[in-house]
Design an enzyme around this catalytic site. Structure first.
Site, PDB file in Angstrom:
ATOM      1  N   GLU A 119      -1.943  -7.186   7.063  1.00 22.19           N
ATOM      2  CA  GLU A 119      -0.635  -7.114   7.701  1.00 22.19           C
ATOM      3  C   GLU A 119      -0.634  -7.991   8.946  1.00 22.19           C
ATOM      4  O   GLU A 119      -1.695  -8.357   9.462  1.00 22.19           O
ATOM      5  CB  GLU A 119      -0.311  -5.654   8.076  1.00 22.19           C
ATOM      6  CG  GLU A 119       1.074  -5.451   8.658  1.00 22.19           C
ATOM      7  CD  GLU A 119       2.222  -5.857   7.749  1.00 22.19           C
ATOM      8  OE1 GLU A 119       2.353  -7.071   7.442  1.00 22.19           O
ATOM      9  OE2 GLU A 119       3.016  -4.979   7.360  1.00 22.19           O
ATOM     10  N   HIS A 146       0.836  -1.202   0.000  1.00 18.77           N
ATOM     11  CA  HIS A 146       0.000   0.000   0.000  1.00 18.77           C
ATOM     12  C   HIS A 146       0.873   1.256   0.000  1.00 18.77           C
ATOM     13  O   HIS A 146       2.036   1.230   0.420  1.00 18.77           O
ATOM     14  CB  HIS A 146      -0.927   0.004   1.219  1.00 18.77           C
ATOM     15  CG  HIS A 146      -0.184   0.031   2.519  1.00 18.77           C
ATOM     16  ND1 HIS A 146       0.384   1.180   3.033  1.00 18.77           N
ATOM     17  CD2 HIS A 146       0.102  -0.954   3.386  1.00 18.77           C
ATOM     18  CE1 HIS A 146       0.980   0.907   4.170  1.00 18.77           C
ATOM     19  NE2 HIS A 146       0.834  -0.396   4.415  1.00 18.77           N
TER      20      HIS A 146
END
Length: 193
Positions: free
Chosen positions: A88, A13
């Site tokens: 994550e 990201h």
């Protein structure tokens, strides 16, 4: 991993507000910065040049990855699926804290350690093995060239496994925002550096 894994195009990201503030996000979230949106647009330009026909995309369901994917995949006409296995690593009680706050509360845990592996020692957090198992389950289902929009540690572990390396080798791989990590035939290259 599957012996004939199709080409992977792995994106982290874009920069977030918490990246700038030095806060660990884990399963928490913060929005992309203006630079983060520029980084995602750079990934879009790279993908337009290299993405083969018939590709698809898998995206972490975290807001920062979804926003990155919206920009990085714009106009590419790919089937896109959200996958929570691409989140994550869960950082337990450390999520939302800065390195200084972690050091103050859990003194000496970070000093002179691998720059990544200490994060798997978070109280109430996820282990490296658990993250590797998630990543392996994603890779086992990939049947065609795939763009994967994910996070820093998840990207490294995913790429380790795709290259046939143990997940503990995550520090040996390059990171970065605004780039595209390509793995084809167990050969890695980074585009946009």
């Amino acid at each position: 991993m599957p012996p004939n894994l199709p080409a992977l195009f792995v994106l982290r990201h874009g920069e977030t507000e918490w990246n700038v503030a030095g806060r660990l996000q884990g399963h928490l979230d913060s929005p992309l910065t203006a630079l983060g949106r520029v980084q995602a647009a750079r990934q879009n330009a790279i993908l337009r040049e290299v993405l083969p026909e018939g590709a698809e995309a898998l995206v972490s369901d975290s807001g920062r990855s979804v926003e990155t994917a919206r920009i990085a995949l714009a106009g590419l006409d790919l089937p896109v699926r959200s996958d929570p296995r691409l989140r994550e690593v869960a950082l337990g009680r450390w999520q939302g804290l800065t390195l200084a706050e972690i050091e103050a509360g859990w003194g000496g845990l970070i000093a002179e350690r691998d720059p990544f592996e200490w994060k798997f020692d978070a109280p109430g957090g996820e282990t490296l093995r658990a993250l590797a198992d998630r990543a392996a389950s994603v890779l086992a289902e990939i049947a065609r060239p795939t763009v994967v929009v994910t996070h820093g540690l998840t990207s490294r572990v995913l790429r380790c496994l795709a290259l046939g390396h143990p997940p503990e080798a995550l520090a040996s791989l390059p990171g970065g925002q605004g780039v595209v990590h390509v793995i084809e035939g167990r050969v890695a290259r980074t585009l946009g550096t």
